[in-house]
Design an enzyme around this catalytic site. Structure first.
Site, PDB file in Angstrom:
ATOM      1  N   HIS A  66       0.816  -1.221   0.000  1.00 33.46           N
ATOM      2  CA  HIS A  66       0.000   0.000   0.000  1.00 33.46           C
ATOM      3  C   HIS A  66       0.846   1.267   0.000  1.00 33.46           C
ATOM      4  O   HIS A  66       0.466   2.267  -0.606  1.00 33.46           O
ATOM      5  CB  HIS A  66      -0.920   0.013   1.221  1.00 33.46           C
ATOM      6  CG  HIS A  66      -1.904  -1.106   1.249  1.00 33.46           C
ATOM      7  ND1 HIS A  66      -3.110  -1.039   0.579  1.00 33.46           N
ATOM      8  CD2 HIS A  66      -1.857  -2.321   1.830  1.00 33.46           C
ATOM      9  CE1 HIS A  66      -3.768  -2.180   0.773  1.00 33.46           C
ATOM     10  NE2 HIS A  66      -3.025  -2.979   1.512  1.00 33.46           N
ATOM     11  N   GLN A 148      -9.822  -2.671   6.832  1.00 34.89           N
ATOM     12  CA  GLN A 148     -10.661  -2.163   5.736  1.00 34.89           C
ATOM     13  C   GLN A 148     -11.908  -1.510   6.363  1.00 34.89           C
ATOM     14  O   GLN A 148     -12.663  -2.192   7.038  1.00 34.89           O
ATOM     15  CB  GLN A 148     -11.088  -3.295   4.801  1.00 34.89           C
ATOM     16  CG  GLN A 148      -9.961  -4.157   4.258  1.00 34.89           C
ATOM     17  CD  GLN A 148      -9.159  -3.492   3.160  1.00 34.89           C
ATOM     18  OE1 GLN A 148      -9.691  -2.731   2.352  1.00 34.89           O
ATOM     19  NE2 GLN A 148      -7.870  -3.762   3.120  1.00 34.89           N
ATOM     20  N   HIS A 202     -10.004 -11.370   3.205  1.00 36.42           N
ATOM     21  CA  HIS A 202     -10.993 -10.710   4.077  1.00 36.42           C
ATOM     22  C   HIS A 202     -12.314 -11.462   3.936  1.00 36.42           C
ATOM     23  O   HIS A 202     -13.366 -10.884   3.676  1.00 36.42           O
ATOM     24  CB  HIS A 202     -11.131  -9.228   3.717  1.00 36.42           C
ATOM     25  CG  HIS A 202      -9.902  -8.434   4.044  1.00 36.42           C
ATOM     26  ND1 HIS A 202      -9.661  -7.909   5.295  1.00 36.42           N
ATOM     27  CD2 HIS A 202      -8.830  -8.095   3.292  1.00 36.42           C
ATOM     28  CE1 HIS A 202      -8.499  -7.284   5.296  1.00 36.42           C
ATOM     29  NE2 HIS A 202      -7.967  -7.385   4.089  1.00 36.42           N
ATOM     30  N   GLY A 256       6.625 -12.152  11.437  1.00 33.83           N
ATOM     31  CA  GLY A 256       6.588 -12.651  12.796  1.00 33.83           C
ATOM     32  C   GLY A 256       5.563 -11.951  13.665  1.00 33.83           C
ATOM     33  O   GLY A 256       5.389 -12.308  14.834  1.00 33.83           O
ATOM     34  N   HIS A 258       2.275 -10.522  11.988  1.00 30.81           N
ATOM     35  CA  HIS A 258       0.995 -10.920  11.380  1.00 30.81           C
ATOM     36  C   HIS A 258       0.759 -12.423  11.499  1.00 30.81           C
ATOM     37  O   HIS A 258      -0.384 -12.867  11.622  1.00 30.81           O
ATOM     38  CB  HIS A 258       0.955 -10.507   9.904  1.00 30.81           C
ATOM     39  CG  HIS A 258       0.656  -9.069   9.696  1.00 30.81           C
ATOM     40  ND1 HIS A 258       1.588  -8.089   9.908  1.00 30.81           N
ATOM     41  CD2 HIS A 258      -0.480  -8.439   9.306  1.00 30.81           C
ATOM     42  CE1 HIS A 258       1.042  -6.911   9.652  1.00 30.81           C
ATOM     43  NE2 HIS A 258      -0.209  -7.098   9.291  1.00 30.81           N
ATOM     44  N   ASP A 281       2.577  -6.109   2.348  1.00 29.25           N
ATOM     45  CA  ASP A 281       1.334  -5.445   2.777  1.00 29.25           C
ATOM     46  C   ASP A 281       1.687  -4.186   3.573  1.00 29.25           C
ATOM     47  O   ASP A 281       1.003  -3.822   4.529  1.00 29.25           O
ATOM     48  CB  ASP A 281       0.472  -6.407   3.608  1.00 29.25           C
ATOM     49  CG  ASP A 281      -0.951  -5.877   3.844  1.00 29.25           C
ATOM     50  OD1 ASP A 281      -1.348  -4.915   3.160  1.00 29.25           O
ATOM     51  OD2 ASP A 281      -1.643  -6.400   4.733  1.00 29.25           O
ATOM     52  N   LEU A 314      -4.327  -5.138  13.661  1.00 27.24           N
ATOM     53  CA  LEU A 314      -3.162  -4.933  12.796  1.00 27.24           C
ATOM     54  C   LEU A 314      -3.582  -4.186  11.534  1.00 27.24           C
ATOM     55  O   LEU A 314      -4.593  -4.503  10.912  1.00 27.24           O
ATOM     56  CB  LEU A 314      -2.526  -6.271  12.423  1.00 27.24           C
ATOM     57  CG  LEU A 314      -1.715  -6.963  13.532  1.00 27.24           C
ATOM     58  CD1 LEU A 314      -1.317  -8.359  13.084  1.00 27.24           C
ATOM     59  CD2 LEU A 314      -0.501  -6.150  13.925  1.00 27.24           C
ATOM     60  N   ALA A 315      -2.791  -3.195  11.142  1.00 26.26           N
ATOM     61  CA  ALA A 315      -3.150  -2.327  10.017  1.00 26.26           C
ATOM     62  C   ALA A 315      -1.992  -2.258   9.032  1.00 26.26           C
ATOM     63  O   ALA A 315      -1.247  -1.285   8.991  1.00 26.26           O
ATOM     64  CB  ALA A 315      -3.498  -0.928  10.532  1.00 26.26           C
ATOM     65  N   GLY A 316      -1.833  -3.311   8.262  1.00 31.12           N
ATOM     66  CA  GLY A 316      -0.700  -3.340   7.346  1.00 31.12           C
ATOM     67  C   GLY A 316       0.591  -3.549   8.119  1.00 31.12           C
ATOM     68  O   GLY A 316       0.591  -3.675   9.344  1.00 31.12           O
TER      69      GLY A 316
END
Length: 395
Positions: A66, A148, A202, A256, A258, A281, A314-316
């Site tokens: 992203h 998302q 997702h 390690g 995610h 990601d 978790l956000a990326g």
């Protein structure tokens, strides 16, 4: 056009590992590869002597990213994509898919128009090449939204997608969607018939629903284990299907964070080196210090190698692809050759660009990464031009 000769290092070519070799780059292509004992005439080439302990590997391909270095695909500016293309060679990435996320229709359209225009008109050698767009959402399941934004999640619409791909100048290569949602299976069929990769992500699909999606043409799984129905002994879910079905190639975030190292190892033992693709990601905070950053209009806190929303989701990531390879070797005891397969060969094959990317082979794009003894990136060439050099260490 500058002709470059790299000589002296180990080379991980498509056919073999060469202990002391040379690579000739000219007109953005690889025109010669071999052992140094077979080195042809060097006149006209800029010769770069590389340490015998350094390794030449093919450029890495990140099919799910992203942002980096303060820029994000959803910024919808040429400057943002320019920043990403300039920053990524430092981690060994020589090409990537500009990845969108679930947002308002207008925000997605601006990002698609911007990316399509950039891909068509503004790419230049010496920077990481954008190979297309990965549309992540908005056709996903609210129950597995992750980062998302749920208010913008919608059901799959072929008409809307056609419009979006037109705006993107037909450059959408992967669509992450939840096949169990209304219109999902029809969308998978449409994408497959039009040469676009349908990726399950997702998603709260059952094993049977994933099987239906495979029959409709799905062949990819977005960030395995993350935001999908997990493995249960009475319901294998998306994870079980991903691990069992050879039709599905699976992305994995090997940071390690995610995915625990043991689960990365399980995935590698089950899928093998040919059915996994290493991705980052990553979001705009990669390469920046700890702090609060924006992701699709949401505040993300980055601290100690983690990027999370206010509720801890978790956000990326802030993972670098070269480090994902090192982590993969640590987590699974796989070889450097195995990680090259997962970070270069497999993404090139999945995107149908293996004729020009993914290996060090005569005739392919001159995307080359030089790694030092610690497997850190020392130099990166993007289509034959030096895109990153970590000081004068090759002398």
């Amino acid at each position: 056009m500058n002709a470059i000769l790299l000589k002296g290092m180990q080379i991980y070519s498509e056919e073999q590992k060469i202990e002391a070799g040379y690579i000739q780059l000219q007109d953005h292509k690889i025109i010669g590869v071999g052992p140094i004992t077979n080195l042809p005439e060097t006149e006209g080439f800029e010769v770069i002597e590389v340490s015998p302990s350094f390794k030449a590997i093919p450029g890495l391909i990140d099919i799910h990213i992203h942002g980096v270095n303060g820029a994000d695909v959803m910024d919808a500016t040429a400057e943002a994509l320019e920043t990403m293309s300039a920053a990524l060679p430092k981690e060994g990435t020589t090409s990537f898919l500009a990845t969108t996320m679930t947002q308002s229709q207008a925000a997605i359209e601006h990002a698609l128009i911007n990316s399509g225009n950039y891909i068509e008109k503004q790419q230049s050698p010496g920077k990481a090449e954008i190979l297309g767009i990965h549309l992540e959402g908005p056709y996903v399941n609210k129950a597995r939204a992750g980062a998302q934004p749920v208010e913008f999640i919608v059901d799959s619409s072929i008409e809307q997608f056609k419009k979006w791909n037109n705006l993107a100048k037909q450059s959408i290569k992967i669509v992450t969607l939840a096949p169990e949602q209304p219109g999902g299976i029809e969308m998978v069929k449409y994408l497959n018939e039009n040469g676009i990769i349908a990726s399950i992500g997702h998603s709260d699909a059952t094993y049977e629903e994933v099987t239906q999606a495979i029959e409709a043409g799905a062949k990819h799984v977005t960030h395995l284990f993350n935001q999908m129905r997990g493995l249960h002994h009475r319901e294998p879910g998306v994870v079980g299907a991903a691990l069992l079905r050879d039709e599905l190639t699976a992305e994995i975030i090997a940071d390690g964070v995610h995915v625990r190292p043991e689960m990365v190892k399980l995935a590698f033992q089950q899928k093998g080196k040919t059915e996994l693709i290493l991705i980052t990601d990553s979001m705009r905070a990669k390469c920046l210090k700890n702090g609060v950053y924006d992701l699709g209009g949401q505040a993300v806190t980055v601290e100690d190698g983690k990027a999370v929303l206010h509720d801890g989701t978790l956000a990326g990531s802030i993972l670098k692809l070269g480090h994902a390879m090192k982590n993969m070797m640590d987590f699974t005891s796989c070889s450097l050759e195995d990680t090259i397969q997962m970070a270069s060969v497999n993404p090139a094959k999945q995107l149908n660009v293996f004729d020009r990317k993914g290996t060090i082979t005569i005739g392919k794009d001159a995307d080359i990464v030089i790694l030092d003894e610690q497997l850190e990136v020392a130099m990166t060439f993007c289509r034959g031009e030096l895109a990153y050099h970590r000081g004068g260490e090759h002398q």
